[in-house]
Scaffold this motif. Structure first.
Motif, PDB file in Angstrom:
ATOM      1  N   PHE A  92      -3.474  55.792 -14.784  1.00  0.00           N
ATOM      2  CA  PHE A  92      -3.523  57.128 -14.307  1.00  0.00           C
ATOM      3  C   PHE A  92      -4.578  57.780 -14.856  1.00  0.00           C
ATOM      4  CE2 PHE A  92       0.919  55.678 -13.283  1.00  0.00           C
ATOM      5  CZ  PHE A  92       0.998  55.848 -12.016  1.00  0.00           C
ATOM      6  N   SER A  93      -4.231  58.679 -15.875  1.00  0.00           N
ATOM      7  CA  SER A  93      -5.171  59.464 -16.495  1.00  0.00           C
ATOM      8  C   SER A  93      -4.693  59.737 -17.961  1.00  0.00           C
ATOM      9  CB  SER A  93      -5.171  61.206 -15.800  1.00  0.00           C
ATOM     10  OG  SER A  93      -6.092  61.866 -16.626  1.00  0.00           O
ATOM     11  N   VAL A  94      -5.962  59.398 -18.760  1.00  0.00           N
ATOM     12  CA  VAL A  94      -5.646  59.809 -20.134  1.00  0.00           C
ATOM     13  C   VAL A  94      -5.284  61.087 -20.533  1.00  0.00           C
ATOM     14  CG1 VAL A  94      -8.134  59.881 -20.836  1.00  0.00           C
ATOM     15  CG2 VAL A  94      -6.463  58.920 -22.296  1.00  0.00           C
ATOM     16  N   GLU A  95      -5.996  61.992 -19.972  1.00  0.00           N
ATOM     17  CA  GLU A  95      -5.475  63.290 -20.338  1.00  0.00           C
ATOM     18  C   GLU A  95      -4.164  63.763 -19.989  1.00  0.00           C
ATOM     19  OE1 GLU A  95      -7.890  62.449 -18.155  1.00  0.00           O
ATOM     20  OE2 GLU A  95      -9.756  62.962 -19.146  1.00  0.00           O
ATOM     21  N   TYR A  96      -3.589  63.040 -19.253  1.00  0.00           N
ATOM     22  CA  TYR A  96      -1.940  63.617 -19.053  1.00  0.00           C
ATOM     23  C   TYR A  96      -0.981  62.515 -19.629  1.00  0.00           C
ATOM     24  CZ  TYR A  96      -4.061  66.946 -15.825  1.00  0.00           C
ATOM     25  OH  TYR A  96      -4.757  67.940 -15.126  1.00  0.00           O
ATOM     26  N   LYS A  97      -1.469  61.943 -20.464  1.00  0.00           N
ATOM     27  CA  LYS A  97      -0.448  60.630 -21.261  1.00  0.00           C
ATOM     28  C   LYS A  97       0.625  61.597 -22.051  1.00  0.00           C
ATOM     29  CE  LYS A  97      -3.067  60.125 -25.455  1.00  0.00           C
ATOM     30  NZ  LYS A  97      -3.602  59.121 -26.422  1.00  0.00           N
ATOM     31  N   ASP A  98       0.392  62.513 -22.544  1.00  0.00           N
ATOM     32  CA  ASP A  98       1.294  63.316 -23.274  1.00  0.00           C
ATOM     33  C   ASP A  98       2.271  64.082 -22.394  1.00  0.00           C
ATOM     34  OD1 ASP A  98       0.087  62.841 -25.829  1.00  0.00           O
ATOM     35  OD2 ASP A  98      -0.953  64.342 -25.950  1.00  0.00           O
ATOM     36  N   VAL A  99       1.803  64.515 -21.220  1.00  0.00           N
ATOM     37  CA  VAL A  99       2.759  65.269 -20.327  1.00  0.00           C
ATOM     38  C   VAL A  99       3.801  64.113 -19.888  1.00  0.00           C
ATOM     39  CG1 VAL A  99       2.948  66.375 -18.014  1.00  0.00           C
ATOM     40  CG2 VAL A  99       0.941  66.768 -19.821  1.00  0.00           C
ATOM     41  N   ALA A 100       3.298  63.032 -19.502  1.00  0.00           N
ATOM     42  CA  ALA A 100       4.044  61.739 -19.012  1.00  0.00           C
ATOM     43  C   ALA A 100       5.180  61.558 -20.102  1.00  0.00           C
ATOM     44  CB  ALA A 100       3.418  60.756 -18.849  1.00  0.00           C
ATOM     45  N   ALA A 101       4.867  61.421 -21.397  1.00  0.00           N
ATOM     46  CA  ALA A 101       5.783  61.150 -22.510  1.00  0.00           C
ATOM     47  C   ALA A 101       6.844  62.213 -22.458  1.00  0.00           C
ATOM     48  CB  ALA A 101       5.245  61.010 -23.725  1.00  0.00           C
ATOM     49  N   PHE A 102       6.559  63.499 -22.614  1.00  0.00           N
ATOM     50  CA  PHE A 102       7.323  64.515 -22.872  1.00  0.00           C
ATOM     51  C   PHE A 102       8.109  64.912 -21.413  1.00  0.00           C
ATOM     52  CE2 PHE A 102       4.232  65.708 -26.262  1.00  0.00           C
ATOM     53  CZ  PHE A 102       5.146  65.578 -27.330  1.00  0.00           C
ATOM     54  N   SER A 103       7.758  64.505 -20.492  1.00  0.00           N
ATOM     55  CA  SER A 103       8.637  64.812 -19.187  1.00  0.00           C
ATOM     56  C   SER A 103       9.373  63.519 -19.097  1.00  0.00           C
ATOM     57  CB  SER A 103       7.480  64.374 -17.930  1.00  0.00           C
ATOM     58  OG  SER A 103       6.563  65.435 -17.956  1.00  0.00           O
ATOM     59  N   ILE A 104       9.376  62.349 -19.485  1.00  0.00           N
ATOM     60  CA  ILE A 104      10.232  61.280 -19.644  1.00  0.00           C
ATOM     61  C   ILE A 104      11.397  61.540 -20.581  1.00  0.00           C
ATOM     62  CG2 ILE A 104      10.619  59.013 -20.165  1.00  0.00           C
ATOM     63  CD1 ILE A 104       9.190  59.186 -17.482  1.00  0.00           C
ATOM     64  N   LEU A 105      10.998  62.395 -21.870  1.00  0.00           N
ATOM     65  CA  LEU A 105      12.059  62.822 -22.793  1.00  0.00           C
ATOM     66  C   LEU A 105      12.911  63.775 -22.223  1.00  0.00           C
ATOM     67  CD1 LEU A 105      12.960  63.122 -25.547  1.00  0.00           C
ATOM     68  CD2 LEU A 105      11.228  64.940 -25.971  1.00  0.00           C
ATOM     69  N   ALA A 106      12.258  64.829 -21.513  1.00  0.00           N
ATOM     70  CA  ALA A 106      13.036  65.734 -20.683  1.00  0.00           C
ATOM     71  C   ALA A 106      14.089  65.252 -19.837  1.00  0.00           C
ATOM     72  CB  ALA A 106      12.247  66.901 -19.949  1.00  0.00           C
ATOM     73  N   GLU A 117       2.700  56.073 -22.809  1.00  0.00           N
ATOM     74  CA  GLU A 117       1.304  56.643 -23.002  1.00  0.00           C
ATOM     75  C   GLU A 117       0.217  55.451 -22.519  1.00  0.00           C
ATOM     76  OE1 GLU A 117       0.105  57.983 -26.811  1.00  0.00           O
ATOM     77  OE2 GLU A 117       1.781  59.555 -26.938  1.00  0.00           O
ATOM     78  N   THR A 118       0.465  54.247 -23.148  1.00  0.00           N
ATOM     79  CA  THR A 118      -0.392  53.015 -22.920  1.00  0.00           C
ATOM     80  C   THR A 118      -0.502  52.736 -21.255  1.00  0.00           C
ATOM     81  OG1 THR A 118      -0.025  52.145 -25.015  1.00  0.00           O
ATOM     82  CG2 THR A 118      -1.375  50.882 -23.334  1.00  0.00           C
ATOM     83  N   PHE A 119       0.497  52.880 -20.495  1.00  0.00           N
ATOM     84  CA  PHE A 119       0.409  52.485 -19.351  1.00  0.00           C
ATOM     85  C   PHE A 119       0.022  53.767 -18.506  1.00  0.00           C
ATOM     86  CE2 PHE A 119       3.575  48.866 -20.102  1.00  0.00           C
ATOM     87  CZ  PHE A 119       2.835  48.002 -19.327  1.00  0.00           C
TER      88      PHE A 119
END
Length: 304
Positions: free
Chosen positions: A271-285, A264-266
């Motif tokens: 990149f974009s703070v709006e897509y931090k959750d997308v990044a976290a859940f994508s890594i999880l998947a 989330e932090t990186f």
């Protein structure tokens, strides 16, 4: 490089808070195989209890900060533990022998109940708190950019890893830990061998709630603002961390929390703070596709 180090410090701090909450998820799942979706809201209740206690102590004229924080932490842990025990005793224990979907629905229901209870009692507006712990250590400076490690961040990181070490020793070296591991393997056999299964499960909920209250206190002091909805957001992130690290594994929960915080932090920093959750859940998947049991989780072996 300086910006990277600063984001690393921020990510470890955020991940430490997620990790504390994730341990509660993984402890409950490890023993009774149930995801306690109300755990994030227990964290929220702990933060509100800490805020109320802090304001009450300040109104009484006690201003010595270490004493104030110690009292706030103890009161929050005790009262939040009572909440955790009550939730288990009222909502989960009667459904323990039911079909697996019933406790899940109850957990979601308890989450909604706690959210709305706090919203009605405390109001829907955010509750601010002035900074209590200020200052920090300047690690490096280049071209006017300071890399700082605040005292609050040090407190969060040190507290998290001390609690992690303490709970690992408790589970591996104490009679309660042996009872928990026995219940995890076979509750019926553990009961036949003299383990009080109901008490062990209740104590597990109490321990998880106490850890969530510590995370709530740290969240309140670090961000300085809370509302009735922080439990849902933090709970989802902490559950993601527990699954990523391997549900049922305490070190995995902490590792998953750190990874979610860093991602989330990186992502927000580069990149974009709006897509931090997308990044976290994508890594999880992605991780679960190649490692279905998580990073440190053990695959379940069903005996027939």
């Amino acid at each position: 490089m300086e910006y990277f180090i600063q984001q690393l410090i921020n990510g470890v701090t955020l991940g430490s808070i997620y990790g504390l909450i994730a341990i509660g998820y993984t402890m409950v799942y490890g023993i009774i195989g149930m995801i306690n979706f109300a755990h994030g809201d227990i964290f929220m209740v702990g933060a509100f209890i800490a805020l109320i206690t802090l304001l009450a102590i300040t109104a009484m004229g006690i201003t010595f900060l270490p004493v104030v924080l110690l009292i706030v932490l103890i009161v929050s842990m005790l009262m939040t533990s009572v909440w955790g025990w009550s939730v288990e005793r009222i909502a989960y224990r009667p459904l323990r022998g039911s079909f697996r979907l019933a406790p899940l629905i109850t957990a979601i229901g308890m989450s909604i109940v706690l959210q709305n209870f706090v919203q009605v009692v405390q109001g829907a507006r955010v509750k601010p708190l002035p900074p209590q712990i200020t200052g920090g250590i300047t690690i490096m400076e280049k071209d006017g950019f300071l890399v700082q490690l605040s005292y609050m961040q040090i407190l969060i990181i040190v507290t998290t890893f001390l609690l992690m070490a303490g709970f690992t020793l408790l589970i591996n070296k104490t009679s309660l830990g042996r009872a928990q591991r026995a219940c995890e393997q076979d509750q019926k056999m553990a009961s036949l061998l003299g383990v009080n299964v109901d008490r062990t499960i209740s104590l597990t909920f109490v321990m998880g709630a106490a850890l969530a209250s510590v995370a709530g206190v740290m969240f309140l002091l670090y961000y300085g603002v809370i509302d009735f909805y922080i439990g849902f957001l933090a709970g989802v992130k902490a559950f993601t961390a527990a699954v990523l690290g391997g549900i049922g594994s305490l070190p995995g929960a902490m590792l998953g929390g750190l990874l979610i915080g860093l991602i989330e932090t990186f992502w927000s920093g580069y990149f974009s703070v709006e897509y931090k959750d997308v990044a976290a859940f994508s890594i999880l998947a992605i991780v679960l596709i190649f490692m279905p049991s998580g990073l440190l989780g053990k695959p379940e072996v069903e005996k027939v």
